[in-house]
Design a protein around this motif. Structure first.
Motif, PDB file in Angstrom:
ATOM      1  N   LYS A 132       0.858  -1.183   0.000  1.00 22.40           N
ATOM      2  CA  LYS A 132       0.000   0.000   0.000  1.00 22.40           C
ATOM      3  C   LYS A 132       0.893   1.231   0.000  1.00 22.40           C
ATOM      4  O   LYS A 132       1.848   1.297   0.752  1.00 22.40           O
ATOM      5  N   THR A 133       0.543   2.198  -0.789  1.00 21.87           N
ATOM      6  CA  THR A 133       1.368   3.407  -0.829  1.00 21.87           C
ATOM      7  C   THR A 133       1.268   4.101   0.519  1.00 21.87           C
ATOM      8  O   THR A 133       0.205   4.363   1.025  1.00 21.87           O
ATOM      9  N   CYS A 134       2.394   4.384   1.049  1.00 22.66           N
ATOM     10  CA  CYS A 134       2.405   4.962   2.379  1.00 22.66           C
ATOM     11  C   CYS A 134       3.650   5.820   2.490  1.00 22.66           C
ATOM     12  O   CYS A 134       4.434   5.931   1.564  1.00 22.66           O
ATOM     13  N   ASN A 135       3.803   6.370   3.648  1.00 23.61           N
ATOM     14  CA  ASN A 135       4.902   7.293   3.840  1.00 23.61           C
ATOM     15  C   ASN A 135       6.230   6.596   4.113  1.00 23.61           C
ATOM     16  O   ASN A 135       7.234   7.240   4.311  1.00 23.61           O
TER      17      ASN A 135
ATOM     18  N   LEU B 222       6.408  -4.258   8.613  1.00 16.86           N
ATOM     19  CA  LEU B 222       5.144  -4.090   9.323  1.00 16.86           C
ATOM     20  C   LEU B 222       4.133  -5.138   8.908  1.00 16.86           C
ATOM     21  O   LEU B 222       3.431  -5.716   9.746  1.00 16.86           O
ATOM     22  N   GLN B 223       4.075  -5.379   7.597  1.00 23.32           N
ATOM     23  CA  GLN B 223       3.122  -6.387   7.126  1.00 23.32           C
ATOM     24  C   GLN B 223       3.462  -7.745   7.698  1.00 23.32           C
ATOM     25  O   GLN B 223       2.578  -8.509   8.090  1.00 23.32           O
TER      26      GLN B 223
ATOM     27  N   GLN C 170       2.498  -7.848  11.360  1.00 19.57           N
ATOM     28  CA  GLN C 170       1.039  -7.896  11.509  1.00 19.57           C
ATOM     29  C   GLN C 170       0.503  -9.265  11.152  1.00 19.57           C
ATOM     30  O   GLN C 170      -0.409  -9.792  11.800  1.00 19.57           O
TER      31      GLN C 170
ATOM     32  N   HIS D 123      10.027  11.134   7.216  1.00 14.26           N
ATOM     33  CA  HIS D 123       8.929  10.671   8.068  1.00 14.26           C
ATOM     34  C   HIS D 123       8.816   9.166   8.112  1.00 14.26           C
ATOM     35  O   HIS D 123       7.916   8.623   8.723  1.00 14.26           O
TER      36      HIS D 123
ATOM     37  N   THR E 166       9.505   7.513  11.695  1.00 12.29           N
ATOM     38  CA  THR E 166       8.504   7.912  12.686  1.00 12.29           C
ATOM     39  C   THR E 166       7.142   7.303  12.373  1.00 12.29           C
ATOM     40  O   THR E 166       6.429   6.871  13.281  1.00 12.29           O
ATOM     41  N   THR E 167       6.781   7.244  11.097  1.00  9.96           N
ATOM     42  CA  THR E 167       5.515   6.599  10.750  1.00  9.96           C
ATOM     43  C   THR E 167       5.559   5.122  11.106  1.00  9.96           C
ATOM     44  O   THR E 167       4.589   4.565  11.640  1.00  9.96           O
TER      45      THR E 167
ATOM     46  N   TYR F 194       5.031   4.707  14.748  1.00  7.21           N
ATOM     47  CA  TYR F 194       3.659   4.973  15.166  1.00  7.21           C
ATOM     48  C   TYR F 194       2.771   3.760  14.895  1.00  7.21           C
ATOM     49  O   TYR F 194       2.008   3.320  15.760  1.00  7.21           O
ATOM     50  N   VAL F 195       2.886   3.196  13.693  1.00  4.77           N
ATOM     51  CA  VAL F 195       2.043   2.042  13.369  1.00  4.77           C
ATOM     52  C   VAL F 195       2.449   0.834  14.216  1.00  4.77           C
ATOM     53  O   VAL F 195       1.602   0.059  14.667  1.00  4.77           O
TER      54      VAL F 195
END
Lengths: 249, 407
Positions: free
Chosen positions: B199-202, B211-212, B215, B262, B265-266, B269-270
């Motif tokens: 997914k397009t993200c920062n 992250l994926q 998760q 970012h 930091t993103t 946060y996630v």
């Protein structure tokens, strides 16, 4: 009524102010929209219970609208598409071109008085606006969001807005300082929690500066500045004049 | 956060006389290697180092993130990383090891072996005798009776032998023990070669994949409570090595105005959201001394729960400084989380140093040796004054000044 309060913390944890305002407004019977970006719901719930308010009960009777940032972001990034084309208030984190407008819409719809509501003035509480900058939002967008919220909540709905930011004197984070200075200029009341200048102390956890802006009608009234030192306890925060801590006397 | 009530914390090895008897038909499942915190009711995990546990207020809370700022040559921070993972193996927790530099299997082969049984028992005996001697000395103060009520000075913070384990750095964990535990891996060069939708993200590609992966593991293995029928709950210990370094595809360590400003930091946060909603704890080492833009480090500190910085003396002029001759470096505790309460658990000691003896890594309160020499030259006195000023003291800036007081 119609006030914008800025909570600032420097080098110390000023979130006790957020908890205080949350329980204060809930006890006063106001409708609260709480945008919690940094912590989970159960964290606030446990502390609020110590202060005498139950957040789950408030949510059930519709007094509290809780927007949990951590969960919503997770939902946007890892969840499936929402049915009915509803956009989550955190749609902007997936960088698909939307900005904080969705969050503003959410705030506005949640604080709009409905026919069955009997609550007093609406209140918007934001925990840690500085987190938005870390997530890639431009300072201009953050200031726009705050401005729109102020217009909607303070002027139109005659409510209050309370925002927590993180700041520091020797901070290298220029974007953050920009936002904080701008918000300081706009606010009616500033509560600045900072650590002691002389270092760490067990009995005095910090210093709280209260700056109350004089109203524009009475030009002669200057800004009122009061400084207290505080010690945080489990269910309470005790304030005392500078140098008058119980440990010293 | 998942706040579980436990019937009694039990360690997975050694029966001691202090163990509370849990009834056989107890409904509340206890997780090995954890104990509830008195302060805030969260479950605490050991970080692998009992002295670090003490500094952190009893241990690392489940659902939180421990961020370690690496020392200059990444020697001691990788030790702390290994201690965390070894503790997970010994307690039977599941591991998730992510690295962009080394293959996770190699990291796991180098974990230190725990010191069990004999020494364990000896420690317990020592604890008991220490308590008894304390009681004795309380009655026997006849001359210095004014000092009777003052607490005893402790060089190293008090340790509880059952919750954390001691590790022997000269030996590695037995491969049989490793094989018996379940662990998951994430090695960036392998993952990048696979094709998958992002997914397009920062964030940079590496972070999104990580992250994926996390998760997916949390969801599949049920750490987020999605399998309520599973009786035995377990903890997932996530270890991410050198996050933010160039090998992860991030450029915050290279330039002053990075493009992916970012990204880290993103990610944090996630990750925070993921940790809060599952039974897991995470340790991340970050090369903070390489990050040029200090604003990023401030934001990273803000978004993490516990932040510890390591400063080793290797290569610096402090190595030969006689003040620090017993120690190998300093530990700065930048942040301790405030969980479920208004107060945060800050220990009184702010000046902590660590040392690596032959087998043991310990964190102690920093003691400056007394200045006993008769003829003290100007330069060494200046050194002393400089060093005492450098010892940071928590919140607020210390008053700076060049002069030292001459008594």
């Amino acid at each position: 009524q119609g006030k914008f309060t800025l909570l600032c913390n420097t080098k110390t944890n000023g979130s006790f102010l957020v908890h205080h305002f949350l329980s204060f407004y809930l006890k006063a019977g106001c409708k609260v929209c709480f945008v919690a970006l940094l912590q989970s719901f159960s964290h606030y719930n446990i502390i609020a219970q110590k202060l005498g308010v139950s957040l789950t009960a408030a949510k059930e009777r519709g007094q509290l609208v809780f927007l949990e940032g951590l969960k919503s972001c997770f939902g946007v990034l890892f969840g499936e598409e929402q049915p009915g084309g509803q956009t989550s208030p955190f749609q902007w984190i997936s960088k698909d071109g939307s900005n904080l407008k969705t969050m503003y819409e959410f705030v506005r719809t949640s604080l709009m008085p409905s026919a069955s509501d009997s609550w007093k003035c609406p209140v918007l509480l934001v925990d840690e606006l500085s987190v938005l900058l870390s997530l890639g939002v431009r300072p201009v967008d953050v200031l726009d969001f705050v401005h729109y919220c102020r217009v909607a909540v303070c002027s139109q709905l005659k409510g209050n807005v309370v925002v927590l930011v993180h700041s520091s004197d020797d901070s290298e984070d220029e974007e953050n300082e920009l936002v904080v200075k701008s918000l300081c200029h706009q606010s009616n009341l500033i509560l600045w929690a900072e650590g002691l200048a002389t270092g760490f102390c067990k009995d005095v956890h910090g210093q709280l500066k209260i700056i109350q802006k004089g109203s524009p009608k009475l030009r002669a009234e200057r800004n009122l500045l009061r400084i207290y030192q505080y010690k945080i306890q489990d269910k309470n925060v005790t304030f005392f004049a500078r140098g008058m801590s119980a440990a010293v006397l | 956060m998942a706040a579980l009530a436990t019937g009694g914390a039990t360690s997975s090895d050694g029966a001691t006389s202090f163990q509370r008897k849990v009834p056989a038909n107890s409904r509340l499942a206890t997780i090995a290697g954890t104990r509830p915190s008195v302060r805030h009711g969260q479950l605490l995990l050991s970080s692998g180092l009992p002295s670090l546990d003490c500094v952190l207020g009893g241990g690392l809370a489940v659902g939180t993130l421990l961020l370690i700022g690496e020392d200059k040559y990444n020697i001691y921070s990788s030790l702390l990383f290994k201690y965390f993972l070894a503790e997970g193996i010994v307690c039977g927790h599941n591991l998730f090891v992510a690295s962009a530099k080394e293959d996770p299997a190699d990291i796991l082969k180098e974990l230190p072996a725990p010191i069990l049984d004999d020494v364990h028992k000896k420690q317990l005996d020592e604890e008991e005798s220490a308590v008894i001697s304390k009681q004795d000395s309380r009655e026997s103060m006849k001359i210095a009776w004014r000092y009777q009520n003052l607490p005893k000075m402790e060089v190293s913070p008090a340790v509880s032998a059952r919750f954390g384990h001691y590790y022997d750095l000269s030996k590695t964990l037995s491969p049989e023990l490793l094989q018996s535990r379940k662990w998951h891996r994430f090695f960036l060069p392998e993952e990048l070669s696979l094709q998958s939708e992002i997914k397009t993200c920062n964030m940079t590609c590496g972070y999104t994949r990580l992250l994926q992966s996390i998760q997916r593991i949390i969801c599949q293995e049920g750490f987020d409570g999605s399998y309520p029928q599973k009786k035995q709950k377990n903890i997932l210990r996530i270890g991410i090595q050198s996050l933010g370094s160039v090998l992860w595809g991030d450029d915050i360590c290279c330039t002053d105005n990075p493009e992916y400003i970012h990204s880290l930091t993103t990610f944090l946060y996630v990750l925070r959201g993921l940790l809060r909603m599952s039974l897991s704890a995470c340790i991340i080492t970050v090369p903070s001394h390489l990050i040029q833009n200090k604003a990023i480090m401030e934001r990273v500190t803000n978004l993490s729960d516990t932040v510890v910085g390591l400063e080793s003396f290797i290569g610096s002029e402090r190595e030969t400084n006689p003040l620090y001759k017993d120690y190998h470096g300093l530990i700065h505790v930048h942040q301790i989380p405030q969980l479920n309460s208004l107060i945060c658990d800050v220990s009184g000691t702010k000046d902590l140093a660590f040392r690596l003896k032959r087998k043991l890594f310990s964190i102690e309160r920093l003691h400056l040796p007394p200045d006993l020499s008769d003829t003290v030259s100007r330069s060494s006195k200046q050194d002393l004054a400089e060093s005492t000023k450098l010892l940071s003291s928590g919140c607020g800036a210390m008053a700076t000044g060049k002069k030292h007081l001459d008594f």
